[in-house]
Scaffold this motif. Structure first.
Motif, PDB file in Angstrom:
ATOM      1  N   ARG A   3       0.827  -1.206   0.000  1.00  0.00           N
ATOM      2  CA  ARG A   3       0.000   0.000   0.000  1.00  0.00           C
ATOM      3  C   ARG A   3       0.860   1.255   0.000  1.00  0.00           C
ATOM      4  O   ARG A   3       0.547   2.225  -0.689  1.00  0.00           O
ATOM      5  N   ARG A   6       2.240   1.722  -3.536  1.00  0.00           N
ATOM      6  CA  ARG A   6       1.221   2.230  -4.455  1.00  0.00           C
ATOM      7  C   ARG A   6       0.966   3.714  -4.208  1.00  0.00           C
ATOM      8  O   ARG A   6       0.802   4.493  -5.140  1.00  0.00           O
ATOM      9  N   LYS A   7       0.929   4.102  -2.945  1.00  0.00           N
ATOM     10  CA  LYS A   7       0.716   5.507  -2.606  1.00  0.00           C
ATOM     11  C   LYS A   7       1.883   6.366  -3.098  1.00  0.00           C
ATOM     12  O   LYS A   7       1.678   7.434  -3.672  1.00  0.00           O
ATOM     13  N   GLN A   9       3.866   5.622  -5.589  1.00  0.00           N
ATOM     14  CA  GLN A   9       3.793   5.623  -7.049  1.00  0.00           C
ATOM     15  C   GLN A   9       2.760   6.640  -7.532  1.00  0.00           C
ATOM     16  O   GLN A   9       3.008   7.375  -8.485  1.00  0.00           O
ATOM     17  N   ARG A  10       1.593   6.692  -6.892  1.00  0.00           N
ATOM     18  CA  ARG A  10       0.562   7.668  -7.275  1.00  0.00           C
ATOM     19  C   ARG A  10       1.061   9.094  -7.081  1.00  0.00           C
ATOM     20  O   ARG A  10       0.818   9.951  -7.915  1.00  0.00           O
ATOM     21  N   ARG A  11       1.758   9.335  -5.991  1.00  0.00           N
ATOM     22  CA  ARG A  11       2.298  10.677  -5.745  1.00  0.00           C
ATOM     23  C   ARG A  11       3.342  11.047  -6.795  1.00  0.00           C
ATOM     24  O   ARG A  11       3.367  12.168  -7.280  1.00  0.00           O
ATOM     25  N   GLN A  13       3.613   9.819  -9.863  1.00  0.00           N
ATOM     26  CA  GLN A  13       2.918  10.033 -11.134  1.00  0.00           C
ATOM     27  C   GLN A  13       2.196  11.370 -11.149  1.00  0.00           C
ATOM     28  O   GLN A  13       2.232  12.086 -12.158  1.00  0.00           O
ATOM     29  N   GLY A  14       1.544  11.715 -10.050  1.00  0.00           N
ATOM     30  CA  GLY A  14       0.868  13.009  -9.961  1.00  0.00           C
ATOM     31  C   GLY A  14       1.844  14.167 -10.067  1.00  0.00           C
ATOM     32  O   GLY A  14       1.581  15.163 -10.744  1.00  0.00           O
ATOM     33  N   GLN A  17       3.075  14.380 -13.677  1.00  0.00           N
ATOM     34  CA  GLN A  17       2.020  14.935 -14.535  1.00  0.00           C
ATOM     35  C   GLN A  17       1.903  16.440 -14.313  1.00  0.00           C
ATOM     36  O   GLN A  17       1.755  17.203 -15.261  1.00  0.00           O
ATOM     37  N   TRP A  18       1.996  16.879 -13.066  1.00  0.00           N
ATOM     38  CA  TRP A  18       1.939  18.307 -12.753  1.00  0.00           C
ATOM     39  C   TRP A  18       3.105  19.043 -13.420  1.00  0.00           C
ATOM     40  O   TRP A  18       2.921  20.120 -13.992  1.00  0.00           O
TER      41      TRP A  18
END
Length: 151
Positions: A3, A6-7, A9-11, A13-14, A17-18
């Protein structure tokens, strides 16, 4: 553990992207990134970001992407990057004085290394920086243009 990964990785990626959604044309963003990559190849600890942003201003590139581009050199890549740059400079200028070792980089003794080492390191940094910046510019420009056409 999964978990947390994954968290993270999401950060990441975000955040990426930003970064890519910063203002400017694809050309401005690519020039900013390239300016940062170029400056990140030089052993000017603590000044790479400022010099990268200044160079981005000269080439009319995105300042934030220039700052991000300097991250090509970081505590994990300093040693291999500067060793590689020194070797490139040595190929063109000849061996000269022996490489003083990686401890000199950590002690901030670059100014004490002598012209023989510094000239090879700076020439290699210039060549590596130019090649990496050109490649980074070309790849990011093409990617950003494709992204723009999709939207």
């Amino acid at each position: 553990m999964g978990r947390m990964l994954r968290k993270a990785q999401r950060r990441l990626q975000g955040g990426l992207q930003w970064l890519w959604q910063q203002e400017g044309t694809p050309g401005q963003r690519a020039r900013g990134l390239a300016a940062g990559i170029f400056c990140g190849c030089f052993p000017i600890f603590g000044l790479q970001t400022l010099v990268g942003i200044g160079m981005a201003s000269v080439v009319r590139g995105n300042h934030l992407l220039a700052a991000a581009g300097t991250w090509i050199s970081n505590p994990f890549t300093y040693v291999p990057l500067y060793w590689f740059n020194y070797r490139v400079g040595s190929l063109l200028l000849g061996q000269g004085r022996q490489w003083p070792g990686f401890d000199a980089l950590h002690r901030d003794d670059i100014s004490q290394m002598g012209w023989s080492v510094i000239s090879r390191l700076m020439l290699g940094s210039s060549i590596t920086g130019t090649v990496c910046a050109a490649l980074g510019w070309w790849l990011s420009l093409n990617w950003l243009r494709r992204q723009q056409r999709r939207h």
